[in-house]
Design a protein around this motif. Structure first.
Motif, short mmCIF file in Angstrom:
data_model
loop_
_atom_site.label_atom_id
_atom_site.label_comp_id
_atom_site.label_asym_id
_atom_site.label_seq_id
_atom_site.Cartn_x
_atom_site.Cartn_y
_atom_site.Cartn_z
N ARG A 140 0.84 -1.19 0.00
CA ARG A 140 0.00 0.00 0.00
C ARG A 140 0.89 1.25 0.00
O ARG A 140 1.94 1.26 0.62
CB ARG A 140 -0.92 0.04 1.22
CG ARG A 140 -2.02 -1.02 1.20
CD ARG A 140 -2.92 -0.90 2.42
NE ARG A 140 -3.98 -1.88 2.41
CZ ARG A 140 -5.16 -1.71 1.83
NH1 ARG A 140 -5.42 -0.55 1.23
NH2 ARG A 140 -6.08 -2.65 1.85
N ILE A 141 0.42 2.30 -0.67
CA ILE A 141 1.13 3.58 -0.68
C ILE A 141 0.99 4.21 0.71
O ILE A 141 -0.10 4.57 1.13
CB ILE A 141 0.57 4.53 -1.75
CG1 ILE A 141 0.65 3.88 -3.14
CG2 ILE A 141 1.32 5.84 -1.71
CD1 ILE A 141 2.05 3.60 -3.61
N GLU A 142 2.10 4.32 1.43
CA GLU A 142 2.08 4.86 2.78
C GLU A 142 2.38 6.35 2.81
O GLU A 142 1.78 7.10 3.59
CB GLU A 142 3.09 4.11 3.66
CG GLU A 142 3.07 4.51 5.12
CD GLU A 142 4.03 3.68 5.95
OE1 GLU A 142 3.61 3.15 6.99
OE2 GLU A 142 5.21 3.55 5.55
N ASP A 143 3.28 6.80 1.96
CA ASP A 143 3.66 8.22 1.97
C ASP A 143 4.15 8.60 0.59
O ASP A 143 4.79 7.80 -0.11
CB ASP A 143 4.75 8.48 3.01
CG ASP A 143 4.96 9.96 3.28
OD1 ASP A 143 4.12 10.76 2.82
OD2 ASP A 143 5.94 10.32 3.95
N ILE A 144 3.82 9.83 0.16
CA ILE A 144 4.23 10.34 -1.14
C ILE A 144 5.01 11.63 -0.90
O ILE A 144 4.47 12.59 -0.34
CB ILE A 144 3.03 10.61 -2.06
CG1 ILE A 144 2.22 9.32 -2.28
CG2 ILE A 144 3.49 11.17 -3.39
CD1 ILE A 144 0.98 9.52 -3.11
N ARG A 145 6.25 11.66 -1.33
CA ARG A 145 7.08 12.85 -1.20
C ARG A 145 7.48 13.33 -2.58
O ARG A 145 7.16 12.69 -3.59
CB ARG A 145 8.31 12.56 -0.33
CG ARG A 145 7.93 12.19 1.11
CD ARG A 145 9.14 11.97 1.98
NE ARG A 145 8.74 11.70 3.37
CZ ARG A 145 8.65 12.62 4.31
NH1 ARG A 145 8.95 13.88 4.02
NH2 ARG A 145 8.28 12.31 5.53
N THR A 146 8.18 14.46 -2.63
CA THR A 146 8.52 15.03 -3.93
C THR A 146 9.55 14.20 -4.67
O THR A 146 9.61 14.24 -5.90
CB THR A 146 9.05 16.46 -3.75
OG1 THR A 146 10.13 16.45 -2.80
CG2 THR A 146 7.96 17.38 -3.25
N THR A 147 10.39 13.46 -3.97
CA THR A 147 11.45 12.70 -4.63
C THR A 147 11.25 11.19 -4.56
O THR A 147 11.83 10.47 -5.37
CB THR A 147 12.82 13.02 -3.98
OG1 THR A 147 12.75 12.77 -2.57
CG2 THR A 147 13.17 14.48 -4.22
N TYR A 148 10.46 10.68 -3.64
CA TYR A 148 10.26 9.23 -3.53
C TYR A 148 8.91 8.93 -2.91
O TYR A 148 8.24 9.80 -2.35
CB TYR A 148 11.38 8.59 -2.69
CG TYR A 148 11.42 9.04 -1.25
CD1 TYR A 148 10.70 8.38 -0.25
CD2 TYR A 148 12.19 10.14 -0.87
CE1 TYR A 148 10.73 8.79 1.07
CE2 TYR A 148 12.23 10.57 0.45
CZ TYR A 148 11.50 9.88 1.40
OH TYR A 148 11.54 10.30 2.70
N VAL A 149 8.51 7.67 -3.08
CA VAL A 149 7.24 7.17 -2.55
C VAL A 149 7.54 5.98 -1.65
O VAL A 149 8.36 5.12 -2.01
CB VAL A 149 6.28 6.75 -3.69
CG1 VAL A 149 5.00 6.15 -3.13
CG2 VAL A 149 5.98 7.94 -4.59
N VAL A 150 6.90 5.91 -0.49
CA VAL A 150 7.09 4.81 0.46
C VAL A 150 5.92 3.84 0.29
O VAL A 150 4.76 4.23 0.45
CB VAL A 150 7.17 5.32 1.90
CG1 VAL A 150 7.35 4.14 2.86
CG2 VAL A 150 8.31 6.31 2.07
N VAL A 151 6.24 2.59 -0.04
CA VAL A 151 5.24 1.54 -0.19
C VAL A 151 5.38 0.56 0.98
O VAL A 151 6.45 -0.02 1.18
CB VAL A 151 5.40 0.79 -1.53
CG1 VAL A 151 4.33 -0.28 -1.69
CG2 VAL A 151 5.35 1.77 -2.70
N LYS A 152 4.32 0.41 1.74
CA LYS A 152 4.32 -0.53 2.86
C LYS A 152 3.92 -1.90 2.35
O LYS A 152 2.78 -2.13 1.94
CB LYS A 152 3.35 -0.07 3.96
CG LYS A 152 3.34 -0.97 5.18
CD LYS A 152 2.37 -0.46 6.23
CE LYS A 152 2.36 -1.37 7.46
NZ LYS A 152 1.39 -0.88 8.48
N ILE A 153 4.87 -2.84 2.38
CA ILE A 153 4.62 -4.19 1.87
C ILE A 153 3.88 -5.00 2.92
O ILE A 153 3.89 -4.68 4.12
CB ILE A 153 5.96 -4.84 1.47
CG1 ILE A 153 6.71 -3.92 0.50
CG2 ILE A 153 5.74 -6.19 0.81
CD1 ILE A 153 8.07 -4.41 0.12
#
Length: 363
Positions: A219-232
Motif C-alpha cells: 500500500r502507498i504509505e507516503d508520497i514525497r517530492t522525490t520518492y514514494v514509500v510503499v508498505k509491503i
C-alpha cells in the motif's frame, strides 16, 4: 541603567556598561516575552478546548515554538534599539534570524492547515477513494510549499551577506551565465519538484492505494517530492523514486474503486462432475463474510489428459478482504473434495497390458 543599580560600575569602560545594560535589559525582555506567550497560549488553549473542532488544537500546537522564538526576537530588537552600538550588531544578525523565524512560522501555518484539512478526509471508511485523493493532494502541496518556503528563506538569509549579494548582482548582470549556472545546479531539485507536481496533478497513485511494483504487493504509505514509500504486506517498506511511477509500468488495484475480483484454481480428475462442486462453491462463498455479493462463478478453463483446470471467481470490497476470502475458499473446497469427492482428486493412470495384447501389438 546599571549605574543607577550598582554605582561601582559607573567607572567601567563604556562598552562593558553597554554590554551589561543589554544583558540585563535583554534578560528582562525575554522573561516578559515568555510570560506574554504563556498567557496568550493559555487563553487560546482554553478557547480551543471549548471548541468542538480539532483544527484549533493543531494550529496552536504547531505555532507554539515558532511564535515563542518570534516574541523573543522581537523583545531583543526593542532592547537593541535603545543601545546604538548593539543596534548595529543586531542589524547584521537580523538578516539571518528574521527570515528564518518568518519562514519557520509560515511553514508551521502551512502544516497546521494541511493537518486540519486531513481531518476531513477519513480513509478508514469503505468508499474512501475521494478521501485518499484529497490526502494525496494535501501531502504533495505540503511538500512543495515547504520546499519553496525553505528555498526563499535560505535565499533571503544569503542575501544578507554583502559578498553573496555582490556575487548575485554580478550573475544577474550576466543573465545567460546565471541561467546556465542555476539550471545546472538546481536540475535534480527542480526535476524532483516538477515530478512531484506532475504526480499530484495526474494522480497515478494516491495515499493508501494498493499497488504491485517490482513484484511486491503493498500500500502507498507516503508520497514525497522525490520518492514514494510503499508498505509491503510483511511490514517492510519499499522506497521507490517518484519517476518510476511516471515512467514505468505498475499495477494499481484501487485506482477507481477498492472492489476487486479474485480467483482460486483447482485441478480435478477429468471424470469429475462439476454440479456438486459448483453447488458447494456457491454455498461456501455465500456463507463467507468477506464476499460482497457481486460475483461468484465456477468455470472449467482448461483440460489436460490428467486434470481439469477449474477457476473459482469471487469478489470482495478490498484487496485485504479478497486475500482472506481466497485463502478460506481454497482451504474449504480442498477439504470438501477430500471428504465428499475423493475420486475428484487428480491421479495418474497407467494401462496394464497383458502378454497376449503385447503379442498382438507386436504383430
Amino acid at each position: 541603567m546599571l549605574e543607577n543599580i550598582w554605582p561601582n560600575l559607573a567607572n567601567q569602560p563604556a562598552w562593558l556598561q553597554q554590554t551589561l545594560d543589554f544583558l540585563v535589559a535583554g534578560g528582562i525582555a525575554v522573561a516578559i516575552a515568555f510570560v506574554v506567550h504563556w498567557l496568550a497560549f493559555r487563553l487560546l488553549s482554553a478557547l480551543a478546548k471549548a471548541s468542538e473542532s480539532e483544527s484549533d488544537n493543531i494550529l496552536l500546537q504547531r505555532l507554539g515554538r515558532p511564535t515563542l522564538w518570534g516574541l523573543i526576537a522581537l523583545a531583543l530588537v526593542l532592547v537593541a534599539r535603545e543601545q546604538p552600538a548593539l543596534d548595529k550588531t543586531w542589524d547584521k544578525v537580523a538578516g539571518f534570524v528574521m527570515p528564518a523565524l518568518i519562514g519557520w512560522i509560515v511553514i508551521a501555518i502551512v502544516h497546521a492547515l494541511v493537518e486540519a484539512m486531513k481531518l476531513r478526509s477519513d480513509i478508514t471508511v469503505a468508499n474512501n477513494l475521494e478521501a485518499r485523493r484529497r490526502r494525496t493532494r494535501l501531502a504533495m502541496f505540503s511538500r512543495i510549499a515547504s520546499f519553496i518556503i525553505v528555498f526563499v528563506t535560505v535565499g533571503l538569509m544569503l542575501l544578507s551577506i554583502p559578498g553573496v549579494r555582490d556575487i548575485g548582482v554580478t550573475l544577474v548582470a550576466s543573465a545567460g551565465l546565471a541561467g546556465l549556472a542555476v539550471g545546472a545546479a538546481a536540475q535534480p531539485a527542480l526535476k524532483s519538484l516538477i515530478g512531484g507536481v506532475q504526480l499530484a496533478i495526474t494522480e497515478p497513485i494516491n495515499i493508501d492505494d494498493v499497488v504491485i511494483i517490482d513484484g511486491e504487493w503493498g500500500r502507498i504509505e507516503d508520497i514525497r517530492t522525490t520518492y514514494v514509500v510503499v508498505k509491503i504486506w510483511d511490514e517492510r517498506r519499499l522506497v521507490v523514486p517518484t519517476s518510476k511511477f511516471l515512467e514505468d509500468v505498475f499495477e494499481n488495484w484501487t485506482k477507481q474503486t477498492a472492489q476487486l475480483l479474485g480467483t482460486v484454481f483447482l485441478y480435478l480428475d477429468p471424470a469429475t462432475r462439476m454440479g456438486p462442486v459448483r453447488a458447494e462453491f456457491e454455498r461456501q462463498v455465500r456463507a463467507h463474510e468477506g464476499w460482497d455479493g457481486r460475483v461468484q462463478k465456477l468455470q472449467v478453463t482448461d483440460t489436460t489428459p490428467e486434470a481439469l483446470e477449474v477457476r473459482l471467481t469471487m469478489s470482495a470490497q478490498d484487496a485485504g478482504t479478497l486475500f482472506g476470502l481466497r485463502c478460506d475458499i481454497r482451504e474449504g473446497m480442498s477439504d470438501w473434495i477430500a471428504e465428499n469427492l475423493p475420486g475428484a482428486i487428480v491421479r495418474r493412470r497407467y494401462l496394464r497390458v497383458e502378454e497376449d495384447d503385447r503379442e498382438q501389438v507386436a504383430a
